[in-house]
Design an enzyme around this catalytic site. Sequence first.
Site, PDB file in Angstrom:
ATOM      1  CB  VAL A 137      -0.962   0.006   1.215  1.00 44.75           C
ATOM      2  CG1 VAL A 137      -0.248   0.425   2.494  1.00 44.75           C
ATOM      3  CG2 VAL A 137      -2.171   0.894   0.968  1.00 44.75           C
ATOM      4  CB  CYS A 138       0.893   4.204   0.788  1.00 45.26           C
ATOM      5  SG  CYS A 138       1.142   5.989   0.859  1.00 45.26           S
ATOM      6  CG  HIS A 139       5.514   6.109  -0.322  1.00 40.32           C
ATOM      7  ND1 HIS A 139       4.622   6.904   0.377  1.00 40.32           N
ATOM      8  CD2 HIS A 139       6.065   6.909  -1.263  1.00 40.32           C
ATOM      9  CE1 HIS A 139       4.643   8.129  -0.123  1.00 40.32           C
ATOM     10  NE2 HIS A 139       5.509   8.168  -1.116  1.00 40.32           N
ATOM     11  N   GLY A 213      -2.473  -0.957  -3.128  1.00 39.99           N
ATOM     12  CA  GLY A 213      -3.358   0.150  -2.779  1.00 39.99           C
ATOM     13  C   GLY A 213      -2.622   1.463  -2.954  1.00 39.99           C
TER      14      GLY A 213
END
Length: 231
Positions: A137-139, A213
């Site tokens: 998710v994200c980074h 994500g």
Amino acid sequence: MTNTNRILIIVTSIGEYEKVGFRTGLWLGELTHFYDVVERAGFTPVIASIDGGYVPIDPESLSHDFLADRGTAKRYADREFMNLLADTKSVAEVDAAEFDAIYLTGGHGVMYDFPRSDRLAELIREFHESGKVVSAVCHGPCGLLGAKLSNGEYLINGKNVTGFSWPEEELAQRERAVPYSLQDELKKRGAEYTVADKPFETYVVEDENLITGQNPGSAAAVADAVVKQLS
């Protein structure tokens, strides 16, 4: 594939940016939101970091607004839970065979140590090639940048993925601090990168056993997708 009901969660060991003096580390909600969902579903989450030991936490993720989001404050107040981040195993000490899935958390620290870790790249390949779930998710997808298949191709080549976008970096006022654009680096490795219609909207992409994500608010939705695949 044996079913262990255990999920490996990888977090950063990096607590600051290299170019500027900002502090960084694990974005706490990306751990807690995922952890809560998979634990409720009957899975045992196990946390490991790149170097092992103490896990730095991004101070911005501890602000009132973020702690209040989806129960992170309850986990932050839980001494037993927070002690899990005081002395973690390193990626060198974990075995993919003991888990059903791997989840890569974010926070800007991962931009440095995730792609530089040969052992993390190896773990991701082992999970993927044995048909187990690889999620981020994200980074967190920074960890996918160095992951290659046994044939030498990038794991994400031709795969549908998402991750923290450049417009989101600009809105977070980190465009001058980060070492690269995650969305650009994913594309350079052949990934089919897509994003939500608006920055910071919940957005999850599934491509077979690869689940990604876009941003912090997508962590619980990634967990839901992981649970669904494992169930």
